[in-house]
Motif scaffolding. Structure first.
Motif, PDB file in Angstrom:
ATOM      1  N   UNK A   1       6.880  -1.749  14.336  1.00 12.27           N
ATOM      2  CA  UNK A   1       6.068  -1.474  15.512  1.00 12.27           C
ATOM      3  C   UNK A   1       4.574  -1.516  15.252  1.00 12.27           C
ATOM      4  N   UNK A   2       4.167  -1.261  14.006  1.00  9.10           N
ATOM      5  CA  UNK A   2       2.758  -1.249  13.630  1.00  9.10           C
ATOM      6  C   UNK A   2       2.516  -2.360  12.617  1.00  9.10           C
ATOM      7  N   UNK A   3       1.431  -3.101  12.817  1.00 11.46           N
ATOM      8  CA  UNK A   3       1.034  -4.136  11.858  1.00 11.46           C
ATOM      9  C   UNK A   3      -0.485  -4.168  11.778  1.00 11.46           C
ATOM     10  N   UNK A   4      -0.992  -4.583  10.626  1.00 11.89           N
ATOM     11  CA  UNK A   4      -2.440  -4.618  10.400  1.00 11.89           C
ATOM     12  C   UNK A   4      -2.772  -5.715   9.402  1.00 11.89           C
ATOM     13  N   UNK A   5      -4.062  -6.023   9.315  1.00 15.26           N
ATOM     14  CA  UNK A   5      -4.554  -6.934   8.283  1.00 15.26           C
ATOM     15  C   UNK A   5      -5.881  -6.420   7.763  1.00 15.26           C
ATOM     16  N   UNK A   6      -6.190  -6.779   6.528  1.00 15.68           N
ATOM     17  CA  UNK A   6      -7.421  -6.316   5.899  1.00 15.68           C
ATOM     18  C   UNK A   6      -7.886  -7.330   4.864  1.00 15.68           C
ATOM     19  N   UNK A   7      -9.170  -7.368   4.667  1.00 13.36           N
ATOM     20  CA  UNK A   7      -9.761  -8.231   3.649  1.00 13.36           C
ATOM     21  C   UNK A   7     -10.768  -7.434   2.842  1.00 13.36           C
ATOM     22  N   UNK A   8     -11.432  -8.100   1.930  1.00  9.84           N
ATOM     23  CA  UNK A   8     -12.507  -7.477   1.142  1.00  9.84           C
ATOM     24  C   UNK A   8     -12.075  -6.198   0.446  1.00  9.84           C
ATOM     25  N   UNK A   9     -10.955  -6.237  -0.247  1.00  4.93           N
ATOM     26  CA  UNK A   9     -10.465  -5.057  -0.943  1.00  4.93           C
ATOM     27  C   UNK A   9     -11.503  -4.548  -1.937  1.00  4.93           C
ATOM     28  N   UNK A  10     -11.680  -3.246  -1.971  1.00  3.55           N
ATOM     29  CA  UNK A  10     -12.643  -2.621  -2.875  1.00  3.55           C
ATOM     30  C   UNK A  10     -11.959  -2.147  -4.145  1.00  3.55           C
ATOM     31  N   UNK A  11     -10.892  -1.366  -3.966  1.00  2.00           N
ATOM     32  CA  UNK A  11     -10.160  -0.893  -5.142  1.00  2.00           C
ATOM     33  C   UNK A  11      -8.784  -0.405  -4.738  1.00  2.00           C
ATOM     34  N   UNK A  12      -7.938  -0.320  -5.755  1.00  2.00           N
ATOM     35  CA  UNK A  12      -6.586   0.214  -5.614  1.00  2.00           C
ATOM     36  C   UNK A  12      -6.466   1.297  -6.672  1.00  2.00           C
ATOM     37  N   UNK A  13      -6.133   2.510  -6.238  1.00  2.00           N
ATOM     38  CA  UNK A  13      -6.041   3.594  -7.213  1.00  2.00           C
ATOM     39  C   UNK A  13      -4.845   4.483  -6.926  1.00  2.00           C
ATOM     40  N   UNK A  14      -4.376   5.146  -7.968  1.00  2.00           N
ATOM     41  CA  UNK A  14      -3.236   6.037  -7.865  1.00  2.00           C
ATOM     42  C   UNK A  14      -3.733   7.476  -7.881  1.00  2.00           C
ATOM     43  N   UNK A  15      -3.400   8.230  -6.833  1.00  2.00           N
ATOM     44  CA  UNK A  15      -3.800   9.629  -6.746  1.00  2.00           C
ATOM     45  C   UNK A  15      -2.591  10.517  -6.995  1.00  2.00           C
ATOM     46  N   UNK A  16      -2.749  11.447  -7.928  1.00  2.00           N
ATOM     47  CA  UNK A  16      -1.659  12.328  -8.332  1.00  2.00           C
ATOM     48  C   UNK A  16      -1.829  13.757  -7.792  1.00  2.00           C
ATOM     49  N   UNK A  17      -2.758  13.984  -6.866  1.00  2.00           N
ATOM     50  CA  UNK A  17      -2.954  15.337  -6.341  1.00  2.00           C
ATOM     51  C   UNK A  17      -1.721  15.779  -5.549  1.00  2.00           C
ATOM     52  N   UNK A  18      -1.541  17.081  -5.435  1.00  4.19           N
ATOM     53  CA  UNK A  18      -0.350  17.606  -4.765  1.00  4.19           C
ATOM     54  C   UNK A  18      -0.313  17.206  -3.290  1.00  4.19           C
ATOM     55  N   UNK A  19      -1.449  17.078  -2.646  1.00  9.32           N
ATOM     56  CA  UNK A  19      -1.460  16.682  -1.235  1.00  9.32           C
ATOM     57  C   UNK A  19      -0.957  15.256  -1.060  1.00  9.32           C
ATOM     58  N   UNK A  20      -1.439  14.350  -1.876  1.00  8.78           N
ATOM     59  CA  UNK A  20      -0.987  12.954  -1.781  1.00  8.78           C
ATOM     60  C   UNK A  20       0.495  12.844  -2.129  1.00  8.78           C
ATOM     61  N   UNK A  21       0.940  13.590  -3.139  1.00  8.74           N
ATOM     62  CA  UNK A  21       2.356  13.561  -3.509  1.00  8.74           C
ATOM     63  C   UNK A  21       3.226  14.014  -2.344  1.00  8.74           C
ATOM     64  N   UNK A  22       2.826  15.085  -1.686  1.00  3.62           N
ATOM     65  CA  UNK A  22       3.606  15.586  -0.551  1.00  3.62           C
ATOM     66  C   UNK A  22       3.552  14.623   0.638  1.00  3.62           C
TER      67      UNK A  22
END
Length: 134
Positions: A10-31
């Motif tokens: 039901x939802x679709x998007x597109x994006x360009x000009x990526x800045x960065x990709x990072x992994x966040x291990x904080x408890x909020x992101x995990x949940x």
């Protein structure tokens, strides 16, 4: 351009000009992701566009926090992109991508609060708190 969508389509998007990709291990992101960490792609707000279903996206802002929020499809619950207006960026959950963004993970953040059962096995830089100063 990189494209993405939710589980139900039901939802679709597109994006360009990526800045960065990072992994966040904080408890909020995990949940919010229900996983050991959140892999997040950041793009400039000007290079992000909803293709369909923007009206299906719900954003939850965690009370009493400066930046944390979580956006998801109200039909299937898939994590979806959300604006980070203080930085003029859009955060895209990497799991929502439909194709290769042609960028790889830069580093791990908030490893000081990572899940005790998860072991980071790559050689990427690790930061106990937030990202390194720009």
């Amino acid at each position: 351009m990189t494209t993405g969508s939710c589980l139900c389509g039901g939802v679709a998007f597109e994006a360009g000009d990526q800045i960065e990709l990072r992994n966040c291990h904080c408890s909020r992101c995990r949940k919010a992701r229900g996983a050991a960490y959140a892999a997040n792609l950041f793009v400039p707000a000007r290079s992000f566009r909803w293709l369909r279903g923007e009206d299906l996206v719900i954003t939850y802002r965690l009370p009493n926090t400066q930046r944390f929020g979580n956006s998801f499809c109200r039909i299937c619950g898939s994590p979806m992109p959300r604006a980070v207006p203080t930085r003029d960026l859009v955060l895209i959950p990497a799991g929502a991508l439909d194709d290769d963004p042609k960028i790889r993970t830069n580093y791990h953040i908030y490893v000081g609060s990572k899940a005790p059962w998860h072991e980071i096995t790559d050689d990427l830089p690790q930061y106990p708190e937030g990202p390194p100063p720009a």
